[in-house]
Design a protein around this motif. Structure first.
Motif, PDB file in Angstrom:
ATOM      1  N   LEU A 128      14.819  26.918  38.253  1.00 21.38           N
ATOM      2  CA  LEU A 128      15.561  26.034  37.363  1.00 21.38           C
ATOM      3  C   LEU A 128      16.186  24.878  38.141  1.00 21.38           C
ATOM      4  CD1 LEU A 128      17.307  28.651  35.039  1.00 21.38           C
ATOM      5  CD2 LEU A 128      15.211  27.343  34.582  1.00 21.38           C
ATOM      6  N   ALA A 129      16.694  25.163  39.341  1.00 16.79           N
ATOM      7  CA  ALA A 129      17.281  24.110  40.166  1.00 16.79           C
ATOM      8  C   ALA A 129      16.211  23.116  40.624  1.00 16.79           C
ATOM      9  CB  ALA A 129      17.981  24.720  41.373  1.00 16.79           C
ATOM     10  N   PHE A 130      15.023  23.599  40.914  1.00 15.22           N
ATOM     11  CA  PHE A 130      13.896  22.750  41.299  1.00 15.22           C
ATOM     12  C   PHE A 130      13.595  21.746  40.181  1.00 15.22           C
ATOM     13  CE2 PHE A 130       9.563  21.528  41.999  1.00 15.22           C
ATOM     14  CZ  PHE A 130       9.255  21.745  43.348  1.00 15.22           C
ATOM     15  N   VAL A 131      13.468  22.254  38.955  1.00 12.69           N
ATOM     16  CA  VAL A 131      13.166  21.378  37.815  1.00 12.69           C
ATOM     17  C   VAL A 131      14.316  20.401  37.580  1.00 12.69           C
ATOM     18  CG1 VAL A 131      12.632  21.305  35.358  1.00 12.69           C
ATOM     19  CG2 VAL A 131      11.631  23.094  36.792  1.00 12.69           C
ATOM     20  N   GLU A 132      15.535  20.836  37.799  1.00 18.61           N
ATOM     21  CA  GLU A 132      16.689  19.941  37.631  1.00 18.61           C
ATOM     22  C   GLU A 132      16.641  18.793  38.654  1.00 18.61           C
ATOM     23  OE1 GLU A 132      20.170  18.239  36.228  1.00 18.61           O
ATOM     24  OE2 GLU A 132      18.862  19.749  35.309  1.00 18.61           O
ATOM     25  N   ARG A 133      16.255  19.082  39.885  1.00 14.14           N
ATOM     26  CA  ARG A 133      16.135  18.020  40.890  1.00 14.14           C
ATOM     27  C   ARG A 133      15.010  17.053  40.525  1.00 14.14           C
ATOM     28  NH1 ARG A 133      16.826  22.732  44.271  1.00 14.14           N
ATOM     29  NH2 ARG A 133      18.998  22.800  44.994  1.00 14.14           N
ATOM     30  N   MET A 134      13.911  17.578  39.985  1.00 10.30           N
ATOM     31  CA  MET A 134      12.836  16.710  39.514  1.00 10.30           C
ATOM     32  C   MET A 134      13.309  15.830  38.360  1.00 10.30           C
ATOM     33  SD  MET A 134       9.629  19.408  39.592  1.00 10.30           S
ATOM     34  CE  MET A 134       8.463  18.269  38.891  1.00 10.30           C
ATOM     35  N   THR A 135      14.177  16.373  37.544  1.00 10.28           N
ATOM     36  CA  THR A 135      14.715  15.623  36.404  1.00 10.28           C
ATOM     37  C   THR A 135      15.578  14.463  36.890  1.00 10.28           C
ATOM     38  OG1 THR A 135      14.667  17.596  35.016  1.00 10.28           O
ATOM     39  CG2 THR A 135      16.100  15.796  34.298  1.00 10.28           C
ATOM     40  N   ARG A 136      16.450  14.734  37.871  1.00  7.20           N
ATOM     41  CA  ARG A 136      17.300  13.676  38.426  1.00  7.20           C
ATOM     42  C   ARG A 136      16.434  12.583  39.058  1.00  7.20           C
ATOM     43  NH1 ARG A 136      20.149  16.563  36.031  1.00  7.20           N
ATOM     44  NH2 ARG A 136      19.526  14.903  34.588  1.00  7.20           N
ATOM     45  N   TRP A 137      15.372  12.986  39.759  1.00  8.30           N
ATOM     46  CA  TRP A 137      14.442  12.023  40.344  1.00  8.30           C
ATOM     47  C   TRP A 137      13.761  11.197  39.245  1.00  8.30           C
ATOM     48  CZ3 TRP A 137       9.035  12.561  39.577  1.00  8.30           C
ATOM     49  CH2 TRP A 137       8.242  11.669  40.299  1.00  8.30           C
ATOM     50  N   SER A 138      13.375  11.853  38.157  1.00 10.89           N
ATOM     51  CA  SER A 138      12.700  11.163  37.060  1.00 10.89           C
ATOM     52  C   SER A 138      13.598  10.094  36.447  1.00 10.89           C
ATOM     53  CB  SER A 138      12.284  12.170  35.979  1.00 10.89           C
ATOM     54  OG  SER A 138      11.326  13.089  36.458  1.00 10.89           O
ATOM     55  N   GLU A 139      14.874  10.364  36.370  1.00 12.26           N
ATOM     56  CA  GLU A 139      15.813   9.410  35.772  1.00 12.26           C
ATOM     57  C   GLU A 139      15.834   8.098  36.534  1.00 12.26           C
ATOM     58  OE1 GLU A 139      19.185  12.419  33.874  1.00 12.26           O
ATOM     59  OE2 GLU A 139      19.461  11.591  35.891  1.00 12.26           O
ATOM     60  N   ASP A 140      15.663   8.161  37.851  1.00 14.13           N
ATOM     61  CA  ASP A 140      15.763   6.968  38.693  1.00 14.13           C
ATOM     62  C   ASP A 140      14.422   6.295  38.943  1.00 14.13           C
ATOM     63  OD1 ASP A 140      18.508   7.399  38.940  1.00 14.13           O
ATOM     64  OD2 ASP A 140      18.263   8.664  40.720  1.00 14.13           O
ATOM     65  N   LEU A 141      13.359   6.860  38.415  1.00 17.06           N
ATOM     66  CA  LEU A 141      12.021   6.350  38.693  1.00 17.06           C
ATOM     67  C   LEU A 141      11.781   5.037  37.958  1.00 17.06           C
ATOM     68  CD1 LEU A 141       9.515   7.229  40.289  1.00 17.06           C
ATOM     69  CD2 LEU A 141       8.720   8.399  38.227  1.00 17.06           C
ATOM     70  N   ARG A 142      11.340   4.026  38.702  1.00 20.16           N
ATOM     71  CA  ARG A 142      11.094   2.716  38.108  1.00 20.16           C
ATOM     72  C   ARG A 142       9.661   2.236  38.320  1.00 20.16           C
ATOM     73  NH1 ARG A 142      14.913   4.346  36.215  1.00 20.16           N
ATOM     74  NH2 ARG A 142      17.031   3.493  36.126  1.00 20.16           N
ATOM     75  N   GLU A 143       8.846   3.025  38.972  1.00 22.25           N
ATOM     76  CA  GLU A 143       7.482   2.611  39.285  1.00 22.25           C
ATOM     77  C   GLU A 143       6.473   3.369  38.426  1.00 22.25           C
ATOM     78  OE1 GLU A 143       7.027   1.985  43.842  1.00 22.25           O
ATOM     79  OE2 GLU A 143       8.478   3.592  43.564  1.00 22.25           O
ATOM     80  N   PRO A 144       5.295   2.777  38.187  1.00 27.16           N
ATOM     81  CA  PRO A 144       4.241   3.508  37.465  1.00 27.16           C
ATOM     82  C   PRO A 144       3.812   4.723  38.273  1.00 27.16           C
ATOM     83  CG  PRO A 144       3.366   1.472  38.401  1.00 27.16           C
ATOM     84  CD  PRO A 144       4.851   1.424  38.582  1.00 27.16           C
ATOM     85  N   THR A 145       3.859   5.901  37.639  1.00 29.54           N
ATOM     86  CA  THR A 145       3.692   7.152  38.378  1.00 29.54           C
ATOM     87  C   THR A 145       2.867   8.150  37.582  1.00 29.54           C
ATOM     88  OG1 THR A 145       5.856   6.825  39.428  1.00 29.54           O
ATOM     89  CG2 THR A 145       4.950   9.054  39.490  1.00 29.54           C
ATOM     90  N   LEU A 146       2.089   8.943  38.311  1.00 34.94           N
ATOM     91  CA  LEU A 146       1.380  10.086  37.756  1.00 34.94           C
ATOM     92  C   LEU A 146       1.839  11.306  38.535  1.00 34.94           C
ATOM     93  CD1 LEU A 146      -0.949  11.264  35.952  1.00 34.94           C
ATOM     94  CD2 LEU A 146      -2.474  10.824  37.896  1.00 34.94           C
ATOM     95  N   ILE A 147       2.386  12.301  37.842  1.00 29.39           N
ATOM     96  CA  ILE A 147       2.781  13.539  38.498  1.00 29.39           C
ATOM     97  C   ILE A 147       1.901  14.667  37.975  1.00 29.39           C
ATOM     98  CG2 ILE A 147       4.677  13.977  36.847  1.00 29.39           C
ATOM     99  CD1 ILE A 147       6.194  15.271  39.253  1.00 29.39           C
ATOM    100  N   VAL A 148       1.314  15.411  38.906  1.00 31.52           N
ATOM    101  CA  VAL A 148       0.354  16.459  38.541  1.00 31.52           C
ATOM    102  C   VAL A 148       0.702  17.732  39.289  1.00 31.52           C
ATOM    103  CG1 VAL A 148      -1.422  14.673  38.308  1.00 31.52           C
ATOM    104  CG2 VAL A 148      -1.357  16.068  40.387  1.00 31.52           C
ATOM    105  N   GLY A 149       0.189  18.854  38.791  1.00 36.34           N
ATOM    106  CA  GLY A 149       0.322  20.085  39.546  1.00 36.34           C
ATOM    107  C   GLY A 149       0.563  21.310  38.696  1.00 36.34           C
ATOM    108  N   ASP A 150       0.923  22.365  39.401  1.00 36.91           N
ATOM    109  CA  ASP A 150       1.254  23.643  38.770  1.00 36.91           C
ATOM    110  C   ASP A 150       2.756  23.639  38.517  1.00 36.91           C
ATOM    111  OD1 ASP A 150       1.734  26.225  38.003  1.00 36.91           O
ATOM    112  OD2 ASP A 150       0.975  27.163  39.843  1.00 36.91           O
ATOM    113  N   PHE A 151       3.144  23.407  37.259  1.00 33.12           N
ATOM    114  CA  PHE A 151       4.557  23.389  36.895  1.00 33.12           C
ATOM    115  C   PHE A 151       5.085  24.803  36.638  1.00 33.12           C
ATOM    116  CE2 PHE A 151       4.769  18.813  34.931  1.00 33.12           C
ATOM    117  CZ  PHE A 151       4.223  18.294  36.095  1.00 33.12           C
ATOM    118  N   ASN A 152       4.182  25.767  36.492  1.00 31.12           N
ATOM    119  CA  ASN A 152       4.559  27.165  36.236  1.00 31.12           C
ATOM    120  C   ASN A 152       5.416  27.336  34.983  1.00 31.12           C
ATOM    121  OD1 ASN A 152       3.529  29.391  37.784  1.00 31.12           O
ATOM    122  ND2 ASN A 152       4.298  28.350  39.607  1.00 31.12           N
TER     123      ASN A 152
END
Length: 263
Positions: A128-152
């Motif tokens: 849950l903390a991992f996803v929360e850190r990804m969320t905080r990163w997502s909030e600040d993202l300003r560039e065109p991005t593709l995120i892929v992987g095993d989100f589990n």
């Protein structure tokens, strides 16, 4: 019109399954392959098979035994660093910048153990903390991005074989679904799987090894994802889940995803 094909696959040990990786690359011919759970240190990564098939650009974040991610490409990659979203040094992310400026982020979210209670299960709390850190990163993202992987995490009711029976099973619990939904909203991510195959269409990417024949009961879950910034999503022209790979010799319990982009 030529397109760029990007694949993502939790391979569950790249050395143990290098033959089916080669088979997939020969048959599908993606331009870029993102692997999760490579289970190999960078110094012992099997470079030769990828080199032979033309995947001469590689970014690695390896680790012994568990974890590990890699980006293998036929087109040049600019290194874009690693995020320690686990906050403990585990190799769960590697990023690249593509020639067109798009950021490509390859991530392996922790499974979270078996008990869906962060107080009783530290692994679930870490997830849950991992996803929360990804969320905080997502909030600040300003560039065109593709995120892929095993989100589990399988977020939608139609992302699992039985919503009712899996409500209290890690990967589909309400607290995980809520966390991933917050992350998606934080950047306006477009879930490319559901963009091309809207719910409630069946869409699974993982089947347990515990089932003697996964095709009989088809108890799948959609744990693997490709999410794009809105401007990147507009360039996506096709998306496929390669279920047939689950029947290959010594398969991973996950199957590859491929999205084509008009680049």
């Amino acid at each position: 019109m030529p397109t760029t094909k990007i694949a993502s696959w939790n391979i569950n040990s790249v050395r143990a399954r290098i033959e089916i990786v080669e088979q997939f690359l020969r048959t599908e011919q993606p331009d870029i392959l993102c692997l999760q759970e490579t289970k190999v240190e960078d110094g012992t990564f099997p470079h030769a098979p990828f080199e032979k098939l033309g995947y001469v650009h590689r970014l690695l974040a390896g680790q012994r035994m568990h974890h590990g991610v890699a980006i293998l490409s036929r087109i040049p990659l600019g290194e874009h660093g690693r995020h320690d979203w686990q906050d403990n040094g585990e190799a769960r992310h590697v990023g690249a910048r593509l020639p067109n400026g798009v950021r490509l982020e390859n991530v392996y979210v922790p499974a979270g153990g078996d008990i869906p209670d962060p107080a009783a299960n530290p692994k679930f709390a870490q997830k849950l903390a991992f996803v929360e850190r990804m969320t905080r990163w997502s909030e600040d993202l300003r560039e065109p991005t593709l995120i892929v992987g095993d989100f589990n995490i399988a977020p939608l009711e139609s992302d699992v074989w039985s919503h009712k029976q899996l409500l209290n099973v890690v990967s589909h619990t309400p607290v995980e679904v809520e966390a991933l939904t917050r992350m998606q909203a934080a950047h306006g991510w477009v879930d490319l799987g559901r963009h091309f195959f809207p719910a409630p269409a069946r869409l699974h990417t993982w089947w347990s090894y515990r089932s003697p024949d996964w095709t009989v009961n088809d108890r799948g879950r959609r744990l693997d994802h490709m999410w794009a910034s809105p401007e990147v999503a507009k360039t996506a022209v096709a998306h496929r889940v390669h279920e047939d790979c689950r029947n290959w010799l010594k398969p991973s319990d996950h199957v590859p995803l491929v999205t084509e982009f008009d680049w």
